[in-house]
Design an enzyme around this catalytic site. Structure first.
Site, PDB file in Angstrom:
ATOM      1  N   GLY A  71       0.828  -1.069  -0.430  1.00  0.00           N
ATOM      2  CA  GLY A  71      -0.216   0.068   0.316  1.00  0.00           C
ATOM      3  C   GLY A  71       1.323   1.532   0.117  1.00  0.00           C
ATOM      4  O   GLY A  71       0.428   2.481  -1.122  1.00  0.00           O
ATOM      5  N   SER A  72       1.802   1.248   1.054  1.00  0.00           N
ATOM      6  CA  SER A  72       2.985   2.446   0.849  1.00  0.00           C
ATOM      7  C   SER A  72       3.235   3.202  -0.445  1.00  0.00           C
ATOM      8  O   SER A  72       2.703   4.110  -0.384  1.00  0.00           O
ATOM      9  CB  SER A  72       4.134   2.479   1.769  1.00  0.00           C
ATOM     10  OG  SER A  72       3.087   2.458   2.770  1.00  0.00           O
ATOM     11  N   SER A 200      -3.541  -2.864  -0.232  1.00  0.00           N
ATOM     12  CA  SER A 200      -2.698  -3.828  -0.169  1.00  0.00           C
ATOM     13  C   SER A 200      -2.302  -5.168   0.628  1.00  0.00           C
ATOM     14  O   SER A 200      -4.033  -5.286   1.415  1.00  0.00           O
ATOM     15  CB  SER A 200      -1.964  -3.364   1.288  1.00  0.00           C
ATOM     16  OG  SER A 200      -1.395  -4.271   1.977  1.00  0.00           O
ATOM     17  N   HIS A 202      -1.688  -7.289   2.539  1.00  0.00           N
ATOM     18  CA  HIS A 202      -1.940  -8.571   3.867  1.00  0.00           C
ATOM     19  C   HIS A 202      -3.488  -7.293   5.248  1.00  0.00           C
ATOM     20  O   HIS A 202      -3.358  -8.313   5.853  1.00  0.00           O
ATOM     21  CB  HIS A 202      -0.497  -8.482   4.544  1.00  0.00           C
ATOM     22  CG  HIS A 202      -0.167  -6.240   4.917  1.00  0.00           C
ATOM     23  ND1 HIS A 202      -0.305  -6.464   6.340  1.00  0.00           N
ATOM     24  CD2 HIS A 202       0.017  -5.192   4.253  1.00  0.00           C
ATOM     25  CE1 HIS A 202      -0.103  -5.111   6.165  1.00  0.00           C
ATOM     26  NE2 HIS A 202       0.157  -4.290   5.501  1.00  0.00           N
ATOM     27  N   THR A 238      11.830  -8.056 -10.752  1.00  0.00           N
ATOM     28  CA  THR A 238      11.056  -8.776 -11.751  1.00  0.00           C
ATOM     29  C   THR A 238       9.959  -9.423 -10.562  1.00  0.00           C
ATOM     30  O   THR A 238      10.363  -9.094  -9.563  1.00  0.00           O
ATOM     31  CB  THR A 238      12.528 -10.314 -11.092  1.00  0.00           C
ATOM     32  OG1 THR A 238      13.358 -10.111 -11.984  1.00  0.00           O
ATOM     33  CG2 THR A 238      11.246 -11.864 -11.551  1.00  0.00           C
ATOM     34  N   CYS A 325       1.827   1.119  13.199  1.00  0.00           N
ATOM     35  CA  CYS A 325       2.900   2.688  12.462  1.00  0.00           C
ATOM     36  C   CYS A 325       3.696   3.973  13.266  1.00  0.00           C
ATOM     37  O   CYS A 325       4.775   4.236  13.522  1.00  0.00           O
ATOM     38  CB  CYS A 325       2.726   3.368  10.988  1.00  0.00           C
ATOM     39  SG  CYS A 325       1.686   2.140  10.236  1.00  0.00           S
TER      40      CYS A 325
END
Ligand SMILES: *Cc1c(COP(=O)(O)O)cnc(C)c1O
Length: 396
Positions: A71-72, A200, A202, A238, A325
């Site tokens: 997401g970041s 994201s 997760h 990759t 965070c």
């Protein structure tokens, strides 16, 4: 008893996502950019994943889906692309909310250092922005509006279709950080006039370290990572095929079960809110109804959220105070402060984020233990004594 109620920080990998990853790790090891059969087999796997993601958010084309490291990165790339891409046209103004994730706020700061001007709108006291304020903030030189779909700390859901319509009418790009919304709320990028969207894996039972940036065709992306020509030249490196295939599988599973999960998790959420509501001098943060199905963010006056969290952990309950965070700093949450929660109340806040794996028994256990720890910390707090004796004013 162990109760995991921190699904907004991360979710556990689902069986489906894990099996998809294992299958890729065993059977799809060619480099998708290689022209030989092994490479092309992996490429097909990746194409399938891209197609699945596009369908889940009703993107018009699979090539509007870019895989990222999470997401970041998607947030960074969306903002940098919209801003730098339109600077030459004289567009140097950006609009966002003061309660966004730091992936947005810190990128906005970076852009301010590059000469952009940023308007940080504050939501109303329920955590939801007034669309009139968004409309009023748009100027001739506005390049982008970036407003999150739903908040990670207090769960408030923003009026995304309304904001999308305004941006379309004013011809301003619209990005939304939908990391908390994907697989939890219905998303239709076309109907909602969303130009760019971040998610994201997760946060919906996929693996950590993989995400998606949706960018409508015609939007010129700038590279955050330079190198090879992967992702149509917009994101070098990759590709993590097992991660992206698992992201798609987890997203599809979440979207397929959306209605069923929403009904179940909302009932758990409401049971928890109800169960905590008799604790005196406490409040629910974020709108009572327009909130994520699993989010309960509560402030308890006169206690520290961190102490409550650590004590609840001893009882086997995983929750959060503020966002993960920022949990290493003792500053009150910028989200709660940004919506006008008094600083004393922001310090005593806890976030429980439930999902379909939680049960009523677990919720009842949380209710019992929260009562216990709040009473305990209040009983040993000199600050609480001052509030109760009238030396200090209660803020809740
Ligand atoms: C978790 C989160 C992010 C960051 O996503 P990562 O994949 O962990 O980089 C961004 N925005 C919101 C709203 C989040 O909840």
């Amino acid at each position: 008893m162990r109760v995991y109620a921190d699904n907004a920080a991360t979710t556990y990998l689902s069986e489906t996502a894990m099996n998809t990853m294992l299958d890729c790790l065993k059977n799809f090891n060619g480099n998708p950019n290689s022209l030989h059969t092994d490479g092309q087999k992996t490429q097909e796997k990746l194409d399938e994943a891209r197609e699945t993601v596009a369908q889940c958010i009703n993107a018009a084309r699979a090539n509007e889906i870019y895989f990222t490291s999470g997401g970041s990165e998607a947030d960074n790339q969306a903002l940098l692309s919209a801003a730098r891409g339109q600077k030459a046209k004289g567009k140097k103004h950006l609009i966002t909310l003061n309660i966004e994730h730091h992936a947005i706020l810190h990128t906005m700061k970076k852009l301010e250092n590059e000469g952009f001007e940023v308007t940080y709108l504050a939501p109303e006291s329920n955590g939801i922005v007034d669309v009139e304020k968004v409309k009023d903030a748009i100027r001739e030189d506005t390049a982008l509006v970036s407003i999150m779909f739903a908040n990670n700390e207090m769960g408030a859901i923003q009026p995304i279709p309304e904001i999308g319509a305004i941006c379309k009418e004013r011809k301003v790009l619209f990005h939304t950080d939908a990391v908390q919304a994907a697989a939890h709320l219905p998303i239709d990028v076309q109907a909602m006039n969303i130009d760019m969207l971040s998610m994201s894996a997760h946060k919906f039972h996929g693996p950590k370290g993989v995400g998606v940036l949706y960018a409508r065709n015609g939007i010129k992306l700038v590279n955050v990572i330079e190198g090879g020509a992967q992702e149509r030249g917009k994101r070098a490196g990759t590709i993590n095929v097992p991660g992206n295939a698992a992201l798609a599988a987890a997203l599809k599973e979440g979207c397929d079960k959306l209605e069923e999960n929403t009904a179940y998790v909302t009932a758990l959420r409401d049971r928890l809110i109800e169960g905590l509501s008799d604790i005196p001098h406490s409040q629910l943060n974020g709108d009572r109804y327009k909130r994520l199905p699993g989010n309960v963010n509560y402030s308890f006056e006169g206690v520290e959220g961190e102490s409550l969290l650590l004590h609840l952990d001893l009882y086997g309950i995983c929750c959060s105070s503020g966002s993960a965070c920022t949990s290493e700093s003792l500053d009150p949450s910028h989200v709660l402060m940004g919506m006008g929660v008094p600083v004393e109340a922001a310090h005593g806040s806890l976030r429980f984020s439930l999902n379909e794996e939680n049960t009523e028994e677990e919720v009842d256990y949380i209710i019992e233990k929260v009562h216990k720890v709040v009473e305990h910390y209040r009983s040993i707090s000199p600050f609480w004594d001052e509030l109760e004796s009238g030396e200090r004013q209660h803020c809740i």
